[in-house]
Scaffold this active site. Structure first.
Site, PDB file in Angstrom:
ATOM      1  N   ARG A   1      37.887  50.005  45.939  1.00  0.00           N
ATOM      2  CA  ARG A   1      38.060  49.561  44.408  1.00  0.00           C
ATOM      3  C   ARG A   1      38.311  50.695  43.347  1.00  0.00           C
ATOM      4  O   ARG A   1      39.004  50.913  42.591  1.00  0.00           O
ATOM      5  CB  ARG A   1      37.401  48.461  43.949  1.00  0.00           C
TER       6      ARG A   1
ATOM      7  N   PHE B   1      43.107  35.118  32.090  1.00  0.00           N
ATOM      8  CA  PHE B   1      43.851  36.208  32.447  1.00  0.00           C
ATOM      9  C   PHE B   1      44.493  36.788  31.183  1.00  0.00           C
ATOM     10  O   PHE B   1      44.641  35.991  30.294  1.00  0.00           O
ATOM     11  CB  PHE B   1      45.010  36.160  33.286  1.00  0.00           C
TER      12      PHE B   1
ATOM     13  N   SER C   1      41.356  45.620  35.670  1.00  0.00           N
ATOM     14  CA  SER C   1      41.076  45.486  37.198  1.00  0.00           C
ATOM     15  C   SER C   1      40.410  43.946  37.472  1.00  0.00           C
ATOM     16  O   SER C   1      39.346  43.920  37.101  1.00  0.00           O
ATOM     17  CB  SER C   1      39.976  46.345  37.869  1.00  0.00           C
ATOM     18  N   SER C   2      41.361  42.939  38.070  1.00  0.00           N
ATOM     19  CA  SER C   2      40.505  41.621  37.948  1.00  0.00           C
ATOM     20  C   SER C   2      39.292  41.666  38.615  1.00  0.00           C
ATOM     21  O   SER C   2      39.162  42.363  39.652  1.00  0.00           O
ATOM     22  CB  SER C   2      41.742  40.771  38.289  1.00  0.00           C
ATOM     23  N   ALA C   3      38.389  40.404  38.292  1.00  0.00           N
ATOM     24  CA  ALA C   3      37.293  40.531  39.069  1.00  0.00           C
ATOM     25  C   ALA C   3      37.542  40.115  40.701  1.00  0.00           C
ATOM     26  O   ALA C   3      38.500  39.306  40.764  1.00  0.00           O
ATOM     27  CB  ALA C   3      36.514  39.198  38.554  1.00  0.00           C
TER      28      ALA C   3
END
Length: 468
Positions: free
Chosen positions: A39, A239, A93-95
């Site tokens: 990541r 979101f 950067s999404s969970a």
């Protein structure tokens, strides 16, 4: 800067993240992706955590790396990349837990082609490429700067999906796909997405009934190839909005606009809208409206405003108990009716509702049980027996309680006349036979034995490991 090396071993951190996802119920073939794809290679030197803490690689590389492998959304762009903004998050950067949840909901099979709407950092495209192979992944991003950064990160990490610069709602895209995964919230599911999905496919997208609202749900929609997509909501999800839909359609009333109706009550009438979960449910139950908060000059506390997106009706709710309204729709009364109906049904959560997008209708409209009423829930009806509560989403649809499945859901007005039992989201229809409950065996090339997944409304093809 992205895709750089920190000089530290990230593998234990990635393995720990994958383990936490696995422990929380993420399927093994999804959890292991987070151990394989680094990541941190998709993060800039500076990002912000969920509590708005600034994390800078140049100041503390160790903390920067550790934070990269926590299960939280990390803001990577603010104010659309402008330096003179107010610090509003516009890309992240999404969970990882949310990403795993969406990948699981997509029910992706080997050799399927997936389109991602909203490339962002490129991390999700890398996960999809690891799962399916880069040749089966396309991703589109409207922001050119984000696209180039993501392209560099993906290529540096060894992934080469099809990367497109353009509007994910309108830009023509190559070849049809089996799955669409959107990483931005929409209120109007674009018709182009239904055109893009091949036959019996699936669209996974964050969705909210009110444009610009702070909260939403995860909509998992199955398509049938005829311009119809429908499915259940799988819990709450917030979101960032699609850039075409991030602004509420209803204009907030000016603080000095004179109301036609005023009432003084006890208690704080703003409470339902200050509770994120209840505000979301009210948004689902009330059609064609928007809400927000404003502070009048000299006021101690802000007021909540409501506005119709179809007409000039509006309302203001103040902390001292005052409720001001104007227009043909008395929005506060509509909200009270919807809230009573919700409570009379046992306060069902968002997972008891669903969405239907029907291209055949070709328009957005809201209906009512009151003859001659163009929009709004049945304010004069008993909350115990509403026939229809509607919402403004692409196509014609109506709210109703399902006597068969115990759910209330959005459905096409033409397809679900009131009183007719609804379809159950957990059943499937065989092309050659009647609908029945059944599971499917699904194999992945990197798994020695196939796993069993529940069917979510369309038959999955059985593949052997030799052809996967």
């Amino acid at each position: 800067m992205s895709g750089h090396s920190t000089g530290r071993d990230h593998a234990p951190l990635a393995a720990s993240l994958a383990g936490r996802l696995r422990d929380s119920g993420t399927p093994e073939h999804i959890a292991r992706l987070f151990a394989r794809v680094p990541r941190h290679r998709f993060l800039p030197d500076v990002y912000w955590t969920e509590d708005r803490t600034r994390v800078d690689w140049t100041e503390d590389p160790g903390n920067w790396l550790r934070t990269a492998y926590t299960d939280q959304a990390l803001t990577t762009q603010r104010d659309d990349g402008r330096d003179d903004g107010m610090g509003v998050p516009t890309s992240s950067s999404s969970a990882p837990g949310v990403m795993a949840r969406m990948l699981t909901a997509a029910r992706i099979e080997p050799d399927q082609r997936v389109l991602e709407i909203g490339t962002g950092t490129g991390f999700n495209a890398a996960l999809l490429s690891e799962l399916l192979g880069a040749r089966n992944v396309a991703t589109i991003e409207v922001d050119e700067a984000l696209t180039e950064t993501a392209r560099t990160s993906l290529y540096t990490a060894g992934y080469t999906p099809d990367i497109i610069v353009g509007d994910g709602e309108q830009t023509p895209r190559p070849a049809s796909v089996h799955r669409i995964i959107a990483t931005c919230t929409v209120s109007r599911v674009p018709w182009s997405w239904l055109d893009q999905v091949r036959g019996r496919g699936r669209i996974v997208t964050p969705w909210s009934p009110t444009p610009g609202a702070p909260g939403g749900v995860l909509a998992v929609l199955d398509t049938d190839g005829s311009g119809l997509a429908e499915g259940a909501f799988e819990g709450s999800l917030a979101f960032m909005w699609s850039r075409n839909q991030r602004r509420p359609e209803g204009a907030s009333p000016a603080t000095d606009t004179h109301p036609g109706h005023v009432e003084n009550g006890t208690g704080d009438p703003r409470e339902p809208w200050l509770d994120g979960e209840e505000a979301l449910l009210l948004s689902l139950l009330m059609p064609d409206w928007a809400f927000g908060m404003r502070r009048k000059p000299g006021a101690d506390e802000p007021h909540v405003w409501l506005a119709s997106t179809r007409c000039g009706s509006w309302a203001r709710l103040h902390a001292d108990g005052r409720v001001e309204q104007d227009g043909d729709r008395l929005l506060v009364q509509e909200a009270r009716t919807a809230r009573q109906w919700w409570r009379s049904r046992g306060e069902p959560g968002v997972d008891r509702f669903g969405l239907t997008v029907d291209r055949a209708a070709g328009r957005r409209r809201c209906g009512s049980t009151t003859p001659g009423t163009s929009c709004g829930p049945p304010t004069g009806s008993s909350p115990e027996t509403p026939r229809a509560l509607t919402a403004a989403v692409s196509g014609a649809r109506c709210w109703r309680a399902s006597p068969h499945a115990g759910k209330a859901h959005y459905g096409s007005v033409a397809r679900c006349p009131h009183g007719r039992p609804s379809r159950s989201w957990t059943t499937s229809r065989n092309r050659s036979g009647p609908r029945k409950q059944r599971g499917r065996r699904l194999g992945f090339p990197h798994r020695k034995s196939p796993i069993r997944l529940p069917n979510r409304g369309f038959p999955l093809r059985r593949r052997s490991r030799k052809t996967a």
